[in-house]
Design a protein around this motif. Structure first.
Motif, PDB file in Angstrom:
ATOM      1  N   UNK A 101      47.137  37.437  29.988  1.00  0.00           N
ATOM      2  CA  UNK A 101      46.125  37.681  31.020  1.00  0.00           C
ATOM      3  C   UNK A 101      44.885  38.434  30.513  1.00  0.00           C
ATOM      4  N   UNK A 102      45.009  39.393  29.579  1.00  0.00           N
ATOM      5  CA  UNK A 102      43.833  40.164  29.182  1.00  0.00           C
ATOM      6  C   UNK A 102      42.675  39.333  28.631  1.00  0.00           C
ATOM      7  N   UNK A 103      42.944  38.192  28.027  1.00  0.00           N
ATOM      8  CA  UNK A 103      41.848  37.384  27.492  1.00  0.00           C
ATOM      9  C   UNK A 103      40.851  37.013  28.599  1.00  0.00           C
ATOM     10  N   UNK A 104      41.376  36.575  29.742  1.00  0.00           N
ATOM     11  CA  UNK A 104      40.502  36.157  30.834  1.00  0.00           C
ATOM     12  C   UNK A 104      39.867  37.346  31.545  1.00  0.00           C
ATOM     13  N   UNK A 126      35.609  32.105  35.989  1.00  0.00           N
ATOM     14  CA  UNK A 126      36.786  32.446  35.190  1.00  0.00           C
ATOM     15  C   UNK A 126      37.907  32.938  36.093  1.00  0.00           C
ATOM     16  N   UNK A 127      39.064  32.257  36.077  1.00  0.00           N
ATOM     17  CA  UNK A 127      40.185  32.682  36.936  1.00  0.00           C
ATOM     18  C   UNK A 127      40.918  33.873  36.331  1.00  0.00           C
ATOM     19  N   UNK A 149      43.258  25.480  36.166  1.00  0.00           N
ATOM     20  CA  UNK A 149      41.854  25.862  36.242  1.00  0.00           C
ATOM     21  C   UNK A 149      41.132  25.982  34.914  1.00  0.00           C
ATOM     22  N   UNK A 150      41.787  26.493  33.885  1.00  0.00           N
ATOM     23  CA  UNK A 150      41.059  26.765  32.647  1.00  0.00           C
ATOM     24  C   UNK A 150      41.977  26.590  31.446  1.00  0.00           C
ATOM     25  N   UNK A 151      41.370  26.294  30.293  1.00  0.00           N
ATOM     26  CA  UNK A 151      42.099  26.205  29.032  1.00  0.00           C
ATOM     27  C   UNK A 151      41.369  27.060  28.007  1.00  0.00           C
ATOM     28  N   UNK A 184      33.264  27.771  29.908  1.00  0.00           N
ATOM     29  CA  UNK A 184      33.293  28.924  30.798  1.00  0.00           C
ATOM     30  C   UNK A 184      33.017  30.227  30.073  1.00  0.00           C
ATOM     31  N   UNK A 185      33.169  30.236  28.754  1.00  0.00           N
ATOM     32  CA  UNK A 185      32.908  31.449  28.002  1.00  0.00           C
ATOM     33  C   UNK A 185      33.426  31.326  26.584  1.00  0.00           C
TER      34      UNK A 185
END
Length: 455
Positions: A101-104, A126-127, A149-151, A184-185
């Motif tokens: 989780x910390x990456x997002x 970013x979720x 939602x994201x990869x 997204x980033x």
């Protein structure tokens, strides 16, 4: 050597993303910092490997740390390190869902942690709060999927400079091209010696309910082989319409890349340079694959035609490693992935301007592979070989037709450059197959016989 470098020395050579397999290590050092001090603790390490042949690589290794061993994470266990009266247990953090989780969170906040800097591409995309699940099929990188939602893709081998995958997607974000997954980033890390930062990772919109192009194409080939008396255009699993749409998608992405990234007309010396580089790669490949000698003269003639070509080329940024495994089909069309180019090549060379025909040639080679991969099981089956050739020709033509219709340019006409790009790719494939799947070597060798004019 400390306990952690001892663990890395044992663990890294066993990882799929490690590109130095078979090379003797002369030394290994590491530096790390804490990215999150929760439970589990998350640290990030740059592991610098020196090889006996004088080469060097730097790899990024995130670790999660626990006070007790976890049976559920046995598959991710790296080893134990003693410290302050007790042992701490290190795990591959990309396989530990509780540490993903910390990456997002850092990306959403645009954080800087130690030498690492997180840069969101927009607002509110970013979720946060989701754990990431590892994508097990990758080789050179490691990706996490966050829900639907994201990869998040972690670039394992670090090189100074902006990774082309981030650079191209960031530029294409301005075009709203429907054939890419929006950026997204991304994440960068400072160079310890004060050089250019290296790209660590990128986050993109996830494409749910999509089908891999290679799997769809090879399923179509199996359908054809199962129908003993039908032609490729008569089989229910005919892939030609999809190939045509894929050609159009490729042309669309090429056009937008040319609109938002640099372009320049090819100078006369560029053709000679391309031909020389291809000839050098052929000479090196022959040392690995002696069977190439049979076709070498014909291949050199193909390359020589490029050196003297007056074919007009506008050089631009290209995908660099386009094949059926790099595309996804959704309910609405094709998505093209992974613009980082061939990972084995230096980053600077992957950012060079090139002809879009390089990508077209890569996809044409992929159609050949999809058609012929099942011939490996029955190499003497002439009927199946004929049907493979028919499928490949039909889908290659459909792809070119789709590209031409979308761009107004026929990429597959009588182009010496396209023929040379195909041959160059097939030579690369010969080396790869000789080293990894010798029983597949017949596929690129047969294609080279055709391209060199001997078949």
């Amino acid at each position: 050597m400390n306990a952690l470098t001892d663990l890395f020395r044992e663990w890294i050579p066993q990882q799929r993303w490690f590109g130095g397999k078979g090379r003797e290590w002369a030394g290994v050092t590491e530096d790390g910092f804490f990215l999150d001090r929760g439970n589990p603790v998350l640290s990030v390490h740059r592991v610098r490997i020196e090889y006996a042949d004088g080469g060097r690589d730097t790899y990024l290794v995130p670790l999660s740390w626990r006070d007790q061993q976890s049976e559920e994470l046995e598959h991710a266990y790296i080893g134990a390190v003693a410290g302050e009266g007790q042992e701490s247990y290190a795990y591959d953090a990309m396989r530990d869902r509780e540490s993903t989780a910390p990456w997002l969170i850092h990306l959403a906040n645009g954080s800087s942690v130690g030498p690492m800097h997180f840069s969101p591409a927009g607002e509110g995309d970013i979720p946060e709060g989701l754990p990431g699940d590892i994508v097990s099929t990758e080789q050179s990188n490691t990706s996490l999927v966050y829900g639907q939602e994201a990869i998040f893709k972690l670039f394992r081998r670090l090189e100074p400079g902006l990774n082309p995958d981030v650079e191209v997607h960031r530029a294409l974000r301005r075009t709203d091209n429907e054939h890419i997954a929006p950026l997204l980033g991304h994440v960068e890390i400072d160079d310890a010696a004060g050089g250019e930062p290296a790209t660590v990772a990128m986050l993109q919109t996830f494409v749910p309910n999509a089908s891999d192009g290679w799997r769809l194409a090879t399923a179509s080939v199996r359908d054809l082989y199962a129908e003993g008396d039908l032609h490729a255009d008569e089989v229910g699993g005919d892939f030609a319409a999809d190939s045509e749409r894929l050609g159009a998608a490729t042309a669309s992405v090429h056009a937008d890349m040319a609109a938002v990234l640099p372009t320049e007309p090819a100078a006369p010396e560029w053709y000679a340079t391309v031909a020389r580089q291809m000839t050098e790669r052929l000479a090196a490949a022959i040392e690995v694959v002696p069977q190439l000698r049979e076709h070498a003269d014909g291949i050199r003639e193909v390359y020589a035609a490029v050196a003297g070509s007056s074919e007009p080329v506008v050089r631009q940024r290209v995908h660099g490693d386009l094949h059926l495994g790099q595309v996804l089909r959704t309910a609405t069309g094709w998505i093209i992935l992974d613009f980082e180019g061939e990972p084995a090549r230096p980053l600077a060379s992957r950012r060079e301007l090139d002809s879009p025909l390089r990508d077209v040639a890569g996809m044409l080679r992929s159609f050949d592979y999809a058609a012929r991969h099942m011939l490996v099981e029955q190499p003497e089956d002439t009927q199946r070989a004929y049907r493979a050739q028919e499928w490949a020709a039909r889908n290659r033509a459909a792809y070119c037709a789709g590209y031409s219709e979308a761009s107004g340019l026929d990429p597959c006409g009588d182009s010496p450059l396209l023929r040379a790009f195909e041959a160059d790719k097939a030579v690369y494939e010969c080396v790869y197959e000789a080293r990894n799947r010798p029983h597949w070597l017949m596929i690129p060798l047969q294609s080279l016989a055709r391209l060199a004019g001997r078949d």
